[in-house]
Design an enzyme around this catalytic site. Structure first.
Site, PDB file in Angstrom:
ATOM      1  N   GLY A   7       0.837  -1.196   0.000  1.00 39.20           N
ATOM      2  CA  GLY A   7       0.000   0.000   0.000  1.00 39.20           C
ATOM      3  C   GLY A   7       0.865   1.236   0.000  1.00 39.20           C
ATOM      4  N   GLY A   9       0.064   4.456  -1.051  1.00 38.44           N
ATOM      5  CA  GLY A   9      -0.728   5.655  -1.288  1.00 38.44           C
ATOM      6  C   GLY A   9      -0.171   6.853  -0.538  1.00 38.44           C
ATOM      7  N   MET A  11      -0.359   7.829   2.618  1.00 37.58           N
ATOM      8  CA  MET A  11       0.312   7.496   3.871  1.00 37.58           C
ATOM      9  C   MET A  11       1.446   6.516   3.641  1.00 37.58           C
ATOM     10  SD  MET A  11      -0.858   8.759   6.922  1.00 37.58           S
ATOM     11  CE  MET A  11      -0.952   7.494   8.189  1.00 37.58           C
ATOM     12  N   ASP A  30       2.107  -2.246  -4.548  1.00 36.81           N
ATOM     13  CA  ASP A  30       0.862  -1.500  -4.665  1.00 36.81           C
ATOM     14  C   ASP A  30       0.161  -1.984  -5.924  1.00 36.81           C
ATOM     15  OD1 ASP A  30      -0.336   1.313  -3.428  1.00 36.81           O
ATOM     16  OD2 ASP A  30      -0.849   1.045  -5.536  1.00 36.81           O
ATOM     17  N   SER A 112      -0.934   7.752  13.332  1.00 34.87           N
ATOM     18  CA  SER A 112      -1.473   9.098  13.177  1.00 34.87           C
ATOM     19  C   SER A 112      -0.368  10.014  12.672  1.00 34.87           C
ATOM     20  CB  SER A 112      -2.018   9.625  14.512  1.00 34.87           C
ATOM     21  OG  SER A 112      -2.570  10.923  14.354  1.00 34.87           O
ATOM     22  N   LYS A 174      -6.033   3.838  18.853  1.00 33.68           N
ATOM     23  CA  LYS A 174      -6.197   4.749  17.723  1.00 33.68           C
ATOM     24  C   LYS A 174      -7.666   5.095  17.509  1.00 33.68           C
ATOM     25  CE  LYS A 174      -4.768   7.002  13.998  1.00 33.68           C
ATOM     26  NZ  LYS A 174      -5.831   6.981  12.996  1.00 33.68           N
ATOM     27  N   HIS A 177      -8.442   7.732  20.001  1.00 39.72           N
ATOM     28  CA  HIS A 177      -7.759   8.932  19.505  1.00 39.72           C
ATOM     29  C   HIS A 177      -8.615   9.626  18.448  1.00 39.72           C
ATOM     30  CE1 HIS A 177      -5.324  10.719  16.240  1.00 39.72           C
ATOM     31  NE2 HIS A 177      -4.471  11.106  17.170  1.00 39.72           N
ATOM     32  N   ASN A 178      -9.141   8.854  17.497  1.00 41.06           N
ATOM     33  CA  ASN A 178      -9.917   9.453  16.421  1.00 41.06           C
ATOM     34  C   ASN A 178     -11.275   9.945  16.906  1.00 41.06           C
ATOM     35  OD1 ASN A 178      -7.745   8.659  14.872  1.00 41.06           O
ATOM     36  ND2 ASN A 178      -8.991   7.906  13.189  1.00 41.06           N
ATOM     37  N   GLU A 181     -10.557  13.219  18.236  1.00 42.91           N
ATOM     38  CA  GLU A 181     -10.328  14.098  17.088  1.00 42.91           C
ATOM     39  C   GLU A 181     -11.651  14.619  16.525  1.00 42.91           C
ATOM     40  OE1 GLU A 181      -9.159  12.840  12.730  1.00 42.91           O
ATOM     41  OE2 GLU A 181      -7.402  12.723  14.039  1.00 42.91           O
TER      42      GLU A 181
END
Length: 310
Positions: A7, A9, A11, A30, A112, A174, A177-178, A181
């Site tokens: 992957g 992309g 990130m 990818d 993050s 996480k 955390h989000n 956010e």
């Protein structure tokens, strides 16, 4: 060390670059031919020396599940899979059982940092055994932000990385955390709207920028709002539509399951749902009810000297 990264992309591609700058060897795969070093998962596994570490950075859900399942059939005992996407922690626990049956380690890593992580580093919340985490620690150390220092010049431990617990703990952390956010962004958005709604405030972007230094509400998110307002002071180029990527919902679900009051995060999630309605069915019902028991509008009610709506 050597790492397989699936992957590449926004990130994943930046993570690969940050790791290469730190001296690690990255073998990337990818679906897009122009980005990858190998053209298949079997080729990626063959390109890595045992014991292998393969980091999965693809969309959460079926894409991740299919990738982990295929890797589990290709890797060997002693190898480690790291899921660095936004998977639900219960998926991690299922993947861990599947991998352990084949002697393959499994780590879930909440990441993050977004598109800024290449330069600033990524905050990492990981779940897994101590032995598996130790195998991947050089990668975590290269991805995490530089440790801050105290007044004496000593590095402050803990910032930017945590081994949160067993498998599932990383993505659970996480998730929370989000959820936080969501609430922070909603609060900043509501404050912006009130400032913009009154004639008294002549420089809305300036007010928000003034909050970035010395105030208790300063944050990186606030810095990003300032940046957005510099590019588009009235936010005229942006539609007020906000998706939710899953973690906010899962956070509220866990709050319900564990009887933890979470009204602020829950409200911020529901606000995102409201943003997708051009003509709210809820408000249609409210308007219809006000018409039924109190007249079509407040002015009409007063004109008729009717009882004020409850």
């Amino acid at each position: 060390m050597q790492l397989g990264l699936i992957g590449l992309g926004k990130m994943g591609g930046n993570m690969a670059e940050r790791l290469r700058r730190a001296g690690h060897e990255i073998v990337g795969y990818d679906r897009a031919p122009g980005r990858r070093d190998v053209d298949s998962l079997p080729a990626l596994v063959q390109a890595l020396a045992a014991p292998r570490v393969v980091w999965v950075m693809v969309p959460a859900g079926e894409a991740t599940r299919a990738t982990v399942k295929e890797l589990a059939g290709l890797l060997e005992p002693g190898d480690v899979i790291v899921d660095g996407g936004n998977s639900k922690y219960t998926d991690d626990q299922i993947h861990d059982v599947m991998c352990r049956e084949k002697g393959i380690g499994y780590i879930d890593a909440g990441v993050s940092g977004g598109v800024w992580g290449l330069e600033n580093g990524y905050a990492l919340m990981v779940g897994g055994t101590k032995d598996d985490v130790a195998k991947v620690q050089p990668i975590f150390d290269a991805l995490r932000p530089p440790a801050p220092v105290d007044e004496s010049g000593q590095e402050m431990p803990g910032a930017g990385f945590v081994h949160a617990g067993p498998v599932g703990a990383g993505h659970f952390s996480k998730m929370v955390h989000n959820g936080i956010e969501y609430a922070l962004m909603q609060a900043y958005g509501e404050g912006y709207e009130l400032l913009a709604a009154v004639d008294l405030i002549e420089d809305v972007p300036g007010v928000i920028a003034s909050w970035t230094q010395g105030t208790v509400i300063r944050s990186w998110l606030l810095d990003l709002l300032v940046r957005a307002l510099q590019e588009d002071p009235a936010l005229e180029k942006i539609r007020g539509y906000a998706e939710d990527s899953g973690e906010g919902r899962w956070t509220v679900e866990q709050a319900i399951e564990n009887a933890v009051p979470m009204p602020t995060i829950a409200a911020s999630l529901f606000a995102r749902f409201s943003s997708r309605q051009e003509d709210s069915p809820t408000m249609k019902a409210v308007a219809a009810l006000r018409n039924q028991f109190g007249g079509h509008a407040v002015q009409a009610v007063r004109a008729q000297e009717a009882e004020k709506p409850a």
